[in-house]
Scaffold this motif. Sequence first.
Motif, PDB file in Angstrom:
ATOM      1  N   GLN A  58      -7.955   1.055  -1.255  1.00 54.96           N
ATOM      2  CA  GLN A  58      -8.586  -0.156  -0.736  1.00 54.96           C
ATOM      3  C   GLN A  58      -9.946   0.210  -0.125  1.00 54.96           C
ATOM      4  O   GLN A  58     -10.081   1.266   0.479  1.00 54.96           O
ATOM      5  CB  GLN A  58      -7.662  -0.734   0.337  1.00 54.96           C
ATOM      6  CG  GLN A  58      -7.845  -2.204   0.559  1.00 54.96           C
ATOM      7  CD  GLN A  58      -6.763  -2.769   1.474  1.00 54.96           C
ATOM      8  OE1 GLN A  58      -5.830  -2.073   1.844  1.00 54.96           O
ATOM      9  NE2 GLN A  58      -6.899  -4.001   1.834  1.00 54.96           N
ATOM     10  N   ASP A  73      -5.556  -0.662  -5.189  1.00 59.09           N
ATOM     11  CA  ASP A  73      -5.084  -1.402  -4.018  1.00 59.09           C
ATOM     12  C   ASP A  73      -6.131  -2.450  -3.638  1.00 59.09           C
ATOM     13  O   ASP A  73      -7.194  -2.112  -3.130  1.00 59.09           O
ATOM     14  CB  ASP A  73      -4.822  -0.429  -2.855  1.00 59.09           C
ATOM     15  CG  ASP A  73      -4.053  -1.075  -1.707  1.00 59.09           C
ATOM     16  OD1 ASP A  73      -3.696  -2.261  -1.805  1.00 59.09           O
ATOM     17  OD2 ASP A  73      -3.802  -0.365  -0.711  1.00 59.09           O
ATOM     18  N   GLU A  74      -5.825  -3.712  -3.893  1.00 64.21           N
ATOM     19  CA  GLU A  74      -6.684  -4.854  -3.561  1.00 64.21           C
ATOM     20  C   GLU A  74      -8.137  -4.646  -4.012  1.00 64.21           C
ATOM     21  O   GLU A  74      -9.075  -4.743  -3.207  1.00 64.21           O
ATOM     22  CB  GLU A  74      -6.631  -5.133  -2.053  1.00 64.21           C
ATOM     23  CG  GLU A  74      -5.178  -5.215  -1.570  1.00 64.21           C
ATOM     24  CD  GLU A  74      -4.910  -6.345  -0.589  1.00 64.21           C
ATOM     25  OE1 GLU A  74      -5.657  -7.338  -0.629  1.00 64.21           O
ATOM     26  OE2 GLU A  74      -3.934  -6.230   0.157  1.00 64.21           O
ATOM     27  N   THR A 109       0.837  -1.206   0.000  1.00 62.30           N
ATOM     28  CA  THR A 109       0.000   0.000   0.000  1.00 62.30           C
ATOM     29  C   THR A 109       0.868   1.251   0.000  1.00 62.30           C
ATOM     30  O   THR A 109       0.597   2.213  -0.732  1.00 62.30           O
ATOM     31  CB  THR A 109      -0.960  -0.017   1.215  1.00 62.30           C
ATOM     32  OG1 THR A 109      -1.884  -1.089   1.025  1.00 62.30           O
ATOM     33  CG2 THR A 109      -1.715   1.290   1.363  1.00 62.30           C
TER      34      THR A 109
HETATM   35 MG   LIG Z   1      -2.044  -2.943   1.955  1.00 59.17          MG
END
Ligand SMILES: [Mg+2]
Length: 222
Positions: free
Chosen positions: A74, A147-148, A42
């Motif tokens: 995220q 992010d994810e 991240t």
């Molecule tokens: Mg992360």
Amino acid sequence: MLRAHDLFFRYDDGGSVLSGFSAEFAAGEVTYICGPSGSGKTTLSLLLAEMMEPQSGEILLTPDEAPRATMVLQFAEELFLTDSVRLEIELLTDTKRIGAAHHHLKSCGLCLPEIAERDPFTLSFGQARLLAISIQCAQDTPVYILDEPTIGLDEVNMLRVSVLLKVLISLGKVVVVVTHDPELIESLPGRVMILEQGTLAWHGPSAEFLATSSLRSRAALE
Ligand SMILES: [Mg+2]
Ligand SMILES: Nc1ncnc2c1ncn2[C@@H]1O[C@H](COP(=O)(O)OP(=O)(O)O)[C@@H](O)[C@H]1O
């Protein structure tokens, strides 16, 4: 192409998170950043998106353009600001991009007229995630960092995210995706980088990564 050169980063209250990270991210292809929790994924994505600055090292884009990057944080679905889907889309700073948001929503299988007046917080978890990603990715930048994006999604919605990423790639964008999701990587081949303790421990084609169990376990895949 986006290039990170010799990045060093530490938070004010901690030890070093990135120590000498260098890598190249090609346009027109997806680069997955994998690695155990706490390895700095991240942090790296926020640096690549220029939301934070490294203590040393640089990030270069050729050809350079501003604004450079769109960052999809995220759990982006937790960040809606209004009480209607239509208003969320209208928050796009460049009104010319509203059409792109509609296009992304369609490619994600979301029917806009049906949900336009809904409060985004009443959508299903999957719909809300797809909406948030579609709106963010409608911004016209040469680089997209997510992010994810598929964390917690079922397979159907994961594949919809994959379709959206494919659209960005077909537009010749640099697409960087932090993920622990092997099915996402399988659905959209590209390059994989494994981050370990803030350095680039391995990089190579996604097919090789998925076929090698030692690499998968180093990257702490789901
Ligand atoms: Mg992360
Ligand atoms: N805002 C912050 N302040 C201080 N330390 C942080 C902050 N965010 C992350 N860290 C620390 O930096 C390291 C890397 O975190 P992060 O980049 O979130 O890794 P990952 O995304 O790979 O899980 C961890 O040790 C984490 O505790």
